[in-house]
Design an enzyme around this catalytic site. Structure first.
Site, PDB file in Angstrom:
ATOM      1  N   ILE A  83       0.840  -1.202   0.000  1.00  0.00           N
ATOM      2  CA  ILE A  83       0.000   0.000   0.000  1.00  0.00           C
ATOM      3  C   ILE A  83       0.872   1.249   0.000  1.00  0.00           C
ATOM      4  O   ILE A  83       1.705   1.446   0.889  1.00  0.00           O
ATOM      5  CB  ILE A  83      -0.913   0.037   1.247  1.00  0.00           C
ATOM      6  CG1 ILE A  83      -1.705  -1.276   1.397  1.00  0.00           C
ATOM      7  CG2 ILE A  83      -1.833   1.256   1.188  1.00  0.00           C
ATOM      8  CD1 ILE A  83      -2.740  -1.529   0.332  1.00  0.00           C
ATOM      9  N   LYS A  84       0.665   2.084  -1.015  1.00  0.00           N
ATOM     10  CA  LYS A  84       1.381   3.370  -1.052  1.00  0.00           C
ATOM     11  C   LYS A  84       0.597   4.396  -0.244  1.00  0.00           C
ATOM     12  O   LYS A  84      -0.604   4.594  -0.452  1.00  0.00           O
ATOM     13  CB  LYS A  84       1.546   3.865  -2.492  1.00  0.00           C
ATOM     14  CG  LYS A  84       2.744   3.241  -3.188  1.00  0.00           C
ATOM     15  CD  LYS A  84       2.844   3.700  -4.605  1.00  0.00           C
ATOM     16  CE  LYS A  84       3.841   4.832  -4.769  1.00  0.00           C
ATOM     17  NZ  LYS A  84       4.047   5.139  -6.223  1.00  0.00           N
ATOM     18  N   ILE A  85       1.317   5.031   0.674  1.00  0.00           N
ATOM     19  CA  ILE A  85       0.707   6.004   1.574  1.00  0.00           C
ATOM     20  C   ILE A  85       1.453   7.323   1.408  1.00  0.00           C
ATOM     21  O   ILE A  85       2.688   7.339   1.480  1.00  0.00           O
ATOM     22  CB  ILE A  85       0.889   5.551   3.048  1.00  0.00           C
ATOM     23  CG1 ILE A  85       0.430   4.100   3.253  1.00  0.00           C
ATOM     24  CG2 ILE A  85       0.253   6.528   4.018  1.00  0.00           C
ATOM     25  CD1 ILE A  85      -1.037   3.927   3.476  1.00  0.00           C
TER      26      ILE A  85
END
Ligand code: G3P
Length: 216
Positions: A83-85
């Site tokens: 997951i890119k945050i």
């Protein structure tokens, strides 16, 4: 060196996979939007194509509770999702919660070593410093990579991997390789530039020409 392909284009990912050079994929909302299809469908298809290698998909929410909810949903799309945050306080809180749940994250839009320190401490599996966008504002993007790597290397318990992102040309690739960066996420256009050399083309043409003189 790990090479991720920086695109959401399934055809380009398949082509890179055929070359045997792909260790993973990064996408972002801009790259997904370019494909003109449903994000979940695109990311699931990419996950299947890369056979278990990490595929990075980005959340759009900006509040921790919403980001966590969105991230948990995306993480269910496939086992290999990262997951890119976005780098921000709410993002760091999210990274910590996801890390505790065993969900891998990649803190994106990193533009300073202090941001990279915070992301690593929060439990990010990866950080993505954007070198090209720093170069765009007359700041040395690769210098940021060097600083982050030096800091991480000083503290072996910081296991966060550095993804060199926003790569625009082969020189970025060479510099990242010389620095020993963990991961380079490379757009298909730059992968093509890496493969080409005029002397290789001239050499092939000359060999084929000379081969016409072989004795029958
Ligand atoms: O991996 C990040 C990348 O997609 C951003 O690249 O060229 O838009 O700065 P760019």
């Amino acid at each position: 060196m790990k090479i991720f392909v920086d695109t959401a284009n399934v055809k380009a990912i398949k082509e890179a996979m055929a070359l045997g050079i792909v260790d993973g994929v990064t996408t972002n909302p801009t790259l997904v939007a370019k494909e003109g299809d449903n994000p979940e469908k695109i990311v699931k298809e990419i996950c299947a194509v890369v056979e278990g290698r990490p595929v990075n998909a980005e959340v759009l929410s900006l509040k921790c509770d919403e980001m966590v909810k969105e991230a948990r949903g995306i993480a269910k799309w496939a086992k290999n999702i990262v997951i890119k945050i976005p780098m921000m306080k709410e993002g760091l809180k999210t990274v910590k919660i996801l890390a505790d749940e065993g969900i891998k994250s990649n803190v994106t839009l990193i533009f300073s070593p202090t941001q990279a320190i915070l992301a690593a401490k929060a439990g990010a599996s990866y950080v993505s410093p954007f070198v090209g966008r720093l170069d765009d504002i007359s700041t040395d993007g690769m210098e940021l990579i060097s600083q982050i790597m030096s800091i991480y290397n000083n503290y072996p318990t910081m296991e966060t991997e550095v993804i060199v992102a926003s790569i625009r040309h082969p020189l970025h690739v060479i510099q990242a390789g010389l620095m020993g960066a963990d991961v380079l996420t490379i757009p298909p256009k730059v992968l093509e530039m890496m493969e080409k050399h005029p002397l290789t083309d001239a050499g092939i043409a000359a060999f084929l020409e000379d081969a016409k003189k072989f004795k029958k």
